[in-house]
Motif scaffolding. Structure first.
Motif, short mmCIF file in Angstrom:
data_model
loop_
_atom_site.label_atom_id
_atom_site.label_comp_id
_atom_site.label_asym_id
_atom_site.label_seq_id
_atom_site.Cartn_x
_atom_site.Cartn_y
_atom_site.Cartn_z
N LEU A 95 0.86 -1.18 0.00
CA LEU A 95 0.00 0.00 0.00
C LEU A 95 0.90 1.23 0.00
O LEU A 95 1.77 1.36 0.85
N ARG A 96 0.69 2.11 -0.97
CA ARG A 96 1.51 3.32 -1.05
C ARG A 96 0.61 4.55 -1.01
O ARG A 96 -0.57 4.48 -1.28
N THR A 97 1.22 5.69 -0.72
CA THR A 97 0.50 6.95 -0.89
C THR A 97 1.37 7.90 -1.69
O THR A 97 2.56 7.64 -1.91
N ASP A 98 0.78 8.99 -2.15
CA ASP A 98 1.52 9.90 -3.02
C ASP A 98 2.01 11.13 -2.25
O ASP A 98 1.84 11.24 -1.03
N CYS A 99 2.64 12.04 -2.98
CA CYS A 99 3.32 13.17 -2.37
C CYS A 99 2.41 13.96 -1.41
O CYS A 99 2.81 14.25 -0.28
N GLN A 101 -0.48 12.93 -0.29
CA GLN A 101 -1.25 11.98 0.53
C GLN A 101 -2.76 12.14 0.35
O GLN A 101 -3.52 12.04 1.31
N ASP A 102 -3.18 12.38 -0.91
CA ASP A 102 -4.62 12.40 -1.17
C ASP A 102 -5.05 11.26 -2.09
O ASP A 102 -6.17 11.28 -2.63
N THR A 103 -4.15 10.30 -2.29
CA THR A 103 -4.45 9.11 -3.08
C THR A 103 -3.68 7.94 -2.48
O THR A 103 -2.58 8.14 -1.97
N TRP A 105 -2.40 3.82 -3.36
CA TRP A 105 -2.16 2.84 -4.43
C TRP A 105 -2.05 1.47 -3.77
O TRP A 105 -1.18 1.25 -2.93
N LEU B 49 2.97 3.17 -11.77
CA LEU B 49 2.03 4.25 -11.49
C LEU B 49 2.82 5.52 -11.20
O LEU B 49 3.61 5.57 -10.25
N VAL B 119 7.97 16.82 -6.12
CA VAL B 119 8.93 16.66 -5.01
C VAL B 119 10.30 16.20 -5.54
O VAL B 119 11.31 16.33 -4.85
N CYS B 124 5.01 9.84 -7.99
CA CYS B 124 4.56 10.45 -6.73
C CYS B 124 4.44 9.43 -5.60
O CYS B 124 4.34 9.81 -4.43
N PHE B 125 4.49 8.15 -5.92
CA PHE B 125 4.23 7.11 -4.92
C PHE B 125 5.54 6.52 -4.41
O PHE B 125 5.87 5.37 -4.70
N TYR B 126 6.30 7.31 -3.64
CA TYR B 126 7.62 6.90 -3.18
C TYR B 126 7.63 6.46 -1.72
O TYR B 126 8.69 6.23 -1.15
N ARG B 127 6.43 6.33 -1.13
CA ARG B 127 6.35 5.85 0.26
C ARG B 127 5.23 4.82 0.41
O ARG B 127 4.20 4.90 -0.26
N ARG B 128 5.47 3.88 1.30
CA ARG B 128 4.47 2.84 1.55
C ARG B 128 3.96 2.91 2.98
O ARG B 128 4.67 3.39 3.89
N VAL B 129 2.75 2.39 3.17
CA VAL B 129 2.15 2.27 4.50
C VAL B 129 2.32 0.82 4.94
O VAL B 129 1.80 -0.08 4.29
#
Lengths: 150, 150
Positions: A95-99, A101-103, A105, B49, B119, B124-129
């Motif tokens: 599970l990822r989020t974007d710069c 953090q409004d989406t 993946w 993505l 950035v 844009c998806f360079y971090r994971r939860v």
């Protein structure tokens, strides 16, 4: 809307500065004025875009906690454990989020027949728009996994 | 909002029945109450993505007509030809829509340094939860193409 919000305390962090949101290590998802965040779901093995849907805070929290995809159904106005009736349960591999953090993946493995789309295709994106023809759609050659009644 | 709508006639088809929308060959994109549609952009070569953004009718029409990605910037409240200042122009290799036609998917080739994210990352998806940790983000190991000032 009240029904779209979680009861009790949010498990997510509050929104910080732009730098914290873009470069930090705190998950502070931004929900829109309906309490929803966009979720993009791809096949973890093939990378194919399967579907785009929405989550409220509870759906996102359950997704993080359980490792299975939960969404908010805007048409049925209810929490939606994907695959609960169809068997097409989505196990979240990453599970990822974007710069900003409004989406989010989701990279998923799909159970059952491997499909995602209620029309019967593996992916919801089974048609293309030809360049220069804004009123037209073409089939991509995707085949249905199952039939669909209107 | 008036500024988000196209002036003149829409090049897209009006919304039809559920069957026409889901199984037909007519592009009838559904814009939300702000006049926007969600756009998911992936790298045409790698499938990665890259970004999720929004388009108004004019941005979508220009994208179909020109074969380059145009978006609607919600933060700047203006039409946005991606790459116009950064050089990161996106050439659309394929444009798809989904079953209910409320999302579009762009497969693109990115010019310039190949990046998409303001950035400085390619995606844009360079971090994971991490699973079970809803307030935390981890770096994925993505490296910056260029630096970013806040």
């Amino acid at each position: 809307m009240e029904t779209r919000n979680m009861t009790g305390t949010s498990p997510f962090a509050p929104r910080g500065t732009a730098q914290e949101i873009e470069e930090g290590t705190t998950f502070s998802p931004k929900f829109d004025r309906d309490g929803l965040i966009t979720a993009v779901t791809t096949d973890a093995k093939t990378g194919e875009l399967l579907m785009v849907a929405w989550m409220n805070a509870e759906a996102l929290a359950r997704t993080v906690e359980t490792g299975e995809a939960w969404y908010w159904s805007r048409s049925r106005n209810e929490l939606w454990h994907k695959g609960e009736t169809s068997g097409q349960v989505q196990t979240v591999i990453e599970l990822r989020t974007d710069c900003d953090q409004d989406t989010v993946w989701l990279k998923v493995d799909v159970a059952g027949d491997g499909g995602c789309c209620h029309v019967g295709y593996r992916s919801c994106f089974y048609r293309r728009v030809p360049k220069g023809e804004p009123a037209k759609l073409e089939a991509t050659g995707a085949t249905k996994l199952h039939s669909h009644e209107h």
